[in-house]
Scaffold this active site. Structure first.
Site, PDB file in Angstrom:
ATOM      1  N   CYS A 173       0.836  -1.196   0.000  1.00  0.00           N
ATOM      2  CA  CYS A 173       0.000   0.000   0.000  1.00  0.00           C
ATOM      3  C   CYS A 173       0.876   1.254   0.000  1.00  0.00           C
ATOM      4  CB  CYS A 173      -0.966  -0.064   1.192  1.00  0.00           C
ATOM      5  SG  CYS A 173      -2.336   1.085   1.040  1.00  0.00           S
ATOM      6  N   HIS A 201      -3.714  -5.606   0.992  1.00  0.00           N
ATOM      7  CA  HIS A 201      -3.060  -5.882   2.275  1.00  0.00           C
ATOM      8  C   HIS A 201      -3.068  -7.373   2.597  1.00  0.00           C
ATOM      9  CE1 HIS A 201      -2.493  -1.746   3.698  1.00  0.00           C
ATOM     10  NE2 HIS A 201      -3.616  -1.470   3.070  1.00  0.00           N
ATOM     11  N   GLU A 209      -1.300  -8.827   4.739  1.00  0.00           N
ATOM     12  CA  GLU A 209      -1.141  -8.984   6.198  1.00  0.00           C
ATOM     13  C   GLU A 209      -2.483  -8.957   6.909  1.00  0.00           C
ATOM     14  OE1 GLU A 209      -0.800  -6.263   4.545  1.00  0.00           O
ATOM     15  OE2 GLU A 209      -0.833  -4.428   5.733  1.00  0.00           O
TER      16      GLU A 209
END
Lengths: 81, 223
Positions: free
Chosen positions: B87, B197, B199
């Site tokens: 990002c 994302h 994660e």
């Protein structure tokens, strides 16, 4: 010396903000508005007094930080000393 | 796997990615403040997390790209250290020139915060070896400037060299990115930048675990 740097998206790069502004102007009744492009103006005051030196420093500033030359063009205008 | 997560003023996903890395490797990464002149150690992986470094002043990632520590990251990346930018991290990587192109305002002008579907385009890298080629993933995005732009010659080169890592599935492109590109590699494939994302897709509680293989891939390549 004072300088003004204008940073604009390159022509051909879609400018959604300019488009949205253009649509808003149309809604306000400015029906003649065809195209709007939005950019940035950066004013810089610095110590350099030599015009040629100043211009080359400003160009370096633009290349390194002020503009992203992948998507933006810049124009340098020296205002006064 | 010894990883560093670089924290800039305005980063906000550093703990998310640190948790994902720790779950995958069993080893907590070090959070390194951007003001450090150098990375104090030899890291197997450097991560630039998501967020809004320097309040997105001037352009997203432009200020962080000139942070003292970034010079060292560029140097290490050029010498082969793996670097992952997520990002805002992806935006920083394009601003440094480590990755080509630029990330522009979303075509819709709206902040996109939702799950998207994306496809694994290259599964033969240290970042993606635990995926199957063409595998479809569900991962969240959260950005206002994720509209990947590069000139046609650069896009052709990225595609020709297999350097498109992830692509949004047709009709699920959240930002207008050129050719639905969600993530790209550098030429040596030791640098990956992506807008979604992974994660935040590493635990069933988060709604998806499709991001987990990315971290598992890194652990198996770098441990």
């Amino acid at each position: 010396m004072k300088a003004r740097v204008t940073v604009m998206l390159k022509s051909g790069v879609l400018d959604p903000q300019g488009k949205a502004i253009g649509q808003a102007l149309n809604r306000l009744g400015f029906s003649g508005v065809a195209d709007v492009r939005q950019g940035k103006i950066i004013e810089i005051e610095f110590a350099e007094t030599d015009q040629t030196q100043a211009r080359s420093q400003l160009a370096e500033m633009c290349e390194k930080l002020l503009a992203n030359t992948v998507i933006e063009n810049y124009a340098i205008e020296i205002k006064s000393s | 796997m010894k990883a560093a997560v670089v924290v800039f003023p305005g980063s906000n996903r550093e703990h998310d990615v640190a948790a994902a890395l720790e779950r995958a490797s069993g080893q907590a990464p070090k959070l390194v403040w951007h003001g450090e002149a150098s990375l104090d150690d030899d890291y197997d992986l450097i991560v630039l997390p998501g967020g809004f470094s320097y309040g997105d002043y001037l352009r997203c990632g432009a200020m962080a790209a000139h942070s003292p520590i970034t010079r060292e990251i560029i140097h290490k990346a050029n010498n082969g250290t793996p670097v992952l930018g997520i990002c805002n991290g992806f935006q920083i990587l394009t601003e440094t020139g480590l990755l080509p192109g630029a990330l522009m305002r979303n075509a819709s002008l709206k902040f996109a915060s939702r799950y998207v579907r994306m496809r694994v385009e290259a599964a033969n890298t240290m970042f993606t070896s635990r995926y199957k080629p063409g595998q479809e993933l569900v991962v969240p995005v959260a950005h206002g400037d994720g509209n990947y732009f590069a000139d046609d010659a650069t896009l052709d080169e990225l595609e020709g060299e297999g350097r498109v890592a992830f692509r949004y599935v047709a009709n699920d492109n959240p930002n207008g990115a050129s050719r639905d590109i969600a993530g790209i590699f550098n030429a040596k494939r030791n640098v990956l930048g992506l807008m979604p994302h992974p994660e935040n897709a590493t635990d069933p509680l988060l709604g998806s675990t499709d991001g987990k293989p990315l971290f598992d891939s890194l652990v198996s390549a770098l441990s």
